[in-house]
Scaffold this active site. Structure first.
Site, mmCIF file in Angstrom:
data_model
loop_
_atom_site.group_PDB
_atom_site.id
_atom_site.type_symbol
_atom_site.label_atom_id
_atom_site.label_comp_id
_atom_site.label_asym_id
_atom_site.label_seq_id
_atom_site.Cartn_x
_atom_site.Cartn_y
_atom_site.Cartn_z
ATOM 1 N N GLU A 1 0.799 -1.229 0.000
ATOM 2 C CA GLU A 1 0.000 0.000 0.000
ATOM 3 C C GLU A 1 0.831 1.278 0.000
ATOM 4 O OE1 GLU A 1 -4.160 -1.562 1.968
ATOM 5 O OE2 GLU A 1 -2.837 -0.338 3.221
ATOM 6 N N GLU B 1 -5.642 -8.308 0.931
ATOM 7 C CA GLU B 1 -6.154 -7.850 2.219
ATOM 8 C C GLU B 1 -7.601 -7.458 2.061
ATOM 9 O OE1 GLU B 1 -2.430 -5.434 4.280
ATOM 10 O OE2 GLU B 1 -4.447 -4.628 4.467
#
Length: 437
Positions: A163, A350
């Site tokens: 991320e 995720e």
């Protein structure tokens, strides 16, 4: 056979959130070890010095994952546990710890995945400028080389950087995450260096045959508040920031400055050849999405000209973190990524929902039921989805939110650190056993 049965299920974790043992066995300080000294930056004034003590209890957590029926255990490496100074001398006890984790995974029949960087830069490198220093590309490449040489014989799947938009946006633009830097210049230069480092890391890992190397992209559905040209343009601008900036340079499309003009300033940090160096043909894309944001145009927000319309003003369901709970984003982004390259394997690396200590875990089960429905729909459309990794196994340190949000399917006692299965863990075990029939 239903296509949903073909999916591989696993769990995702991160070193800085779980390991604890922050100065044990030669580990150096990370930027999060230092950042959490500023207790006003963490909602519950906590830190991760102990966390859930995965460092000593890794076998217990891997056993839990196996007992539930999960097939992948994704964990990140603490850079400062391997290289306490960030560069130079390797810490043999750090290497030994991760060897133990990897070997125990294999012993128990669960596949280990490595994330090379999940936000915890060594503090010694931050003191040299961190991600704003172009030399970080070489620091990262040297670090990844060490990981490859020590673990690449037993770990096939690798995620480079987790991320990027979150760690650069939070850490180098808004200052709400470590190392707490603020400003558009910090954000732009650190973003460029991180993407170049990721491309270099891919090159390093692919020197070893048979490794599957990807990255994990944070994705947030962006929608205009009103159906006006100004709000539509604003949504497109924020989408370029949140969902394209960390993807398109690797695809050879360059930075999306046409929709986000502030990115033109990125040129001052680019040198000849950078555009080509950014191109990467990842073996898979990791997609991570939790929420949706609705935006409207405003003149007084610099650079972005956008204002978030909070979920409470839209009557949207929210988590304890104030995020809109939005599992519909999963099929949306799986479809969107498949359009880049329909043959490219996709992983949902995720997803999860944060509940409070008091909320009934039935809400988490309902969330995952919607996730399954979304995955089933894209599989029926022929999208190349391979599996799902849940965030996360055990409740842990959630960065600036401290220990308030509960993402885990297993809880822990902060005094004894003993683990307790939640309703979701029991439900998931039953679900996974049934889909095998």
């Amino acid at each position: 056979m239903s296509k949903i049965k073909s999916l591989i299920w696993g769990v995702a974790t991160a070193a800085a959130q779980t390991e604890g043992a922050y100065r044990t066995d030669g580990k150096g300080l990370s930027i999060w070890d230092v950042f959490t000294r500023k207790t006003h930056k963490i909602k519950d004034k906590s830190n991760a010095k102990v966390a859930i003590n995965f460092y000593e209890r890794y076998k217990e957590d891997i056993d839990i994952a196996v007992s539930i029926g999960l097939k992948v255990f994704r964990f990140s490496i603490s850079w400062s546990r391997i290289l306490p100074e960030g560069v130079g001398k390797i810490n043999p006890k750090g290497i030994a710890f991760y060897n133990n984790v990897i070997n125990y995974c294999h012993e128990k029949g669960i596949t280990p995945w490595i994330t090379t960087y999940h936000w915890d830069l060594p503090q010694k490198l931050q003191e040299k400028g961190g991600w704003t220093n172009r030399e970080v590309i070489n620091w990262y490449a040297d670090y990844v080389t060490i990981l490859r040489d020590h673990f690449g014989d037993r770990v096939k799947y690798w995620i480079l950087i987790n991320e990027g938009i979150v760690c650069m946006g939070g850490g180098y633009f808004l200052g709400v995450h470590a190392p707490g830097k603020i400003g558009i210049q910090n954000f732009l230069v650190s973003t460029h260096h991180l993407l170049l480092a990721q491309a270099k890391g891919f090159e390093v890992l692919k020197k070893k045959k048979n490794l599957k190397v990807g990255t994990a992209i944070s994705c947030t559905k962006i929608e205009p508040y009103r159906n006006t040209s100004r709000d539509i343009k604003t949504a497109k601008r924020i989408d370029a920031l949140m969902n394209r900036l960390f993807i398109e340079p690797h695809l050879g499309k360059g930075y999306p400055f046409q929709d986000l003009p502030i990115l033109r300033r990125m040129s001052k940090y680019c040198i000849d050849g950078d555009e080509d160096k950014l191109k990467v043909d990842f073996d898979f894309w990791g997609i991570q999405t939790y929420t949706r944001e609705v935006v409207k145009s405003t003149w007084y927000i610099p650079y972005l000209g956008a204002l978030l319309v909070k979920p409470k003003y839209r009557n949207a369901e929210t988590s304890i973190m104030g995020w809109e709970t939005y599992p519909k984003g999963i099929p949306y982004f799986l479809n969107r990524f498949s359009k880049y390259d329909p043959k490219k394997p996709l992983w949902l690396t995720e997803c999860g929902v944060a509940l409070s200590e008091q909320e009934d875990d039935i809400k988490r089960i309902a969330y995952y039921r919607e996730v399954i429905s979304g995955m089933d729909s894209v599989l029926n459309e022929g999208i190349n989805l391979k599996g799902i990794l849940l965030w996360t196994l055990v409740d842990n340190f959630e960065w600036a939110e401290g220990y308030i949000p509960k993402f885990g399917i297993v809880s822990f006692d902060p005094k004894t650190l003993n683990r307790t299965w939640k309703k979701t863990a029991y439900w998931l075990k039953e679900y996974l056993s049934n889909i095998k029939l």
